[in-house]
Design a protein around this motif. Structure first.
Motif, short mmCIF file in Angstrom:
data_model
loop_
_atom_site.label_atom_id
_atom_site.label_comp_id
_atom_site.label_asym_id
_atom_site.label_seq_id
_atom_site.Cartn_x
_atom_site.Cartn_y
_atom_site.Cartn_z
N LYS A 32 0.88 -1.01 0.01
CA LYS A 32 0.12 -0.04 -0.02
C LYS A 32 0.79 1.29 -0.17
O LYS A 32 2.04 1.28 0.40
N LEU A 33 0.17 2.31 -0.12
CA LEU A 33 1.03 3.67 -0.34
C LEU A 33 1.03 4.26 1.01
O LEU A 33 0.23 4.23 1.83
N VAL A 34 2.26 4.76 1.25
CA VAL A 34 2.53 5.63 2.44
C VAL A 34 2.17 6.94 2.56
O VAL A 34 1.50 7.48 3.34
N ALA A 35 2.59 7.79 1.41
CA ALA A 35 2.32 9.11 1.48
C ALA A 35 2.74 9.57 0.08
O ALA A 35 3.55 8.88 -0.65
N ALA A 36 2.33 10.97 -0.27
CA ALA A 36 2.53 11.62 -1.32
C ALA A 36 3.85 12.24 -1.21
O ALA A 36 4.39 12.63 -0.17
N LEU A 37 4.81 12.41 -2.17
CA LEU A 37 5.94 13.32 -2.34
C LEU A 37 5.73 14.50 -3.13
O LEU A 37 6.95 15.18 -3.62
N GLY A 38 4.65 15.04 -3.35
CA GLY A 38 4.24 16.30 -3.81
C GLY A 38 3.42 16.41 -4.85
O GLY A 38 3.44 15.34 -5.70
N SER A 39 2.71 17.23 -5.27
CA SER A 39 1.92 17.49 -6.31
C SER A 39 2.66 18.63 -7.39
O SER A 39 2.86 19.59 -7.18
N LEU A 40 3.20 17.72 -8.36
CA LEU A 40 4.00 18.44 -9.43
C LEU A 40 3.51 18.05 -10.80
O LEU A 40 3.37 16.73 -10.93
N PRO A 41 3.09 18.89 -11.76
CA PRO A 41 2.74 18.42 -13.24
C PRO A 41 3.84 17.76 -14.00
O PRO A 41 4.93 18.30 -13.81
#
Length: 259
Positions: A32-41
């Motif tokens: 499963k996923l832990v966390a995002a590493l940012g929203s970047l396009p």
């Protein structure tokens, strides 16, 4: 990387949202996923003056992506291709995509005159290409495809590691949050730290410009990841359906205002 994770030779790994969801899917939820590493396009950029939309691309064009057909960039294009050309043709743009590392693709676009005339590119590479060759222009961004700001890379791990190491996991998650908060309140320091730690040859101004770009959000909160889960399930890429983003993230992230 995924093999090492499953063999317990790695504890936590990072990849784009679609590859992470593929691991969740194939392991039946054991990863499963832990966390995002940012929203970047990511930007699809090209040197072809005739290409202003995805429909303008022809069999003569070549789109560079890191992992043709399966990576973040290709999966994002597949979602848009399904909208434009129909679900049966969601892999239409894979036919003109080639696997090429971001630095090599960027160099090809800046130099011009090569087979590769398009690139679905992430930071800092699309910044460099747009500045390095006036013929380079943006066609579409991942944000436009996904309907707004969206997580680029995520961290994921096995349920075994999560369950057997609660203190380590909690400390790691807290450190991620602290790091994200620090970046957003110490942008100059973050730029300097990046250059020092990476031994980067990027100019300090460019790194700071990227950090200051309002499109880039350095956050651990997942954004628009469920678009991938829903759309890739519809296309048959993912066999498992998800009711919400919380189905494939560990509980520590559930208190966030994610999506």
């Amino acid at each position: 990387m995924n093999e090492a994770l499953l063999a317990n030779n790695l504890d936590i790994v990072s990849a784009g949202v679609p590859p992470a969801l593929t691991m969740w899917d194939r392991t039946k939820g054991d990863v499963k996923l832990v966390a995002a590493l940012g929203s970047l396009p990511n930007y699809l950029i090209t040197t072809n003056p005739n290409v202003r939309t995805l429909k303008d691309l022809s069999e003569k064009d070549r789109i560079a992506v890191p992992a043709a057909g399966v990576g973040f960039q290709s999966r994002t294009l597949q979602i848009e291709a399904a909208k434009l050309f129909g679900a049966d043709n969601f892999q239409k743009l894979d036919q003109i995509s080639i696997s090429l590392p971001h630095p090599d693709a960027t160099a090809a676009l800046i130099a011009g005159g090569t087979e590769v005339n398009s690139h679905f590119s992430s930071a800092p590479f699309y910044y460099q290409a747009l500045q390095g060759n006036k013929a380079v222009h943006k066609v579409i961004s991942s944000y436009e495809i996904l309907g707004g700001p969206a997580t680029f890379n995520v961290l994921y791990t096995s349920t075994a590691f999560h369950d057997q190491n609660p203190k380590t996991y909690a400390a790691f998650y807290a450190a991620l949050r602290e790091a994200a908060n620090w970046i957003n309140t110490n942008k100059q320091g973050a730029a300097e730290t990046f250059i020092r730690q990476q031994g980067s040859k990027l100019s300090p101004k460019l790194v700071l410009d990227i950090i200051n770009d309002p499109e880039n959000d350095f956050t651990i909160i997942p954004q628009n990841t469920f678009v991938y889960a829903a759309e890739l399930h519809k296309l048959g890429v993912l066999k498992r359906g998800a009711g919400s983003w919380k189905d494939y993230f560990f509980p520590e992230a559930h208190g966030e205002n994610g999506s």
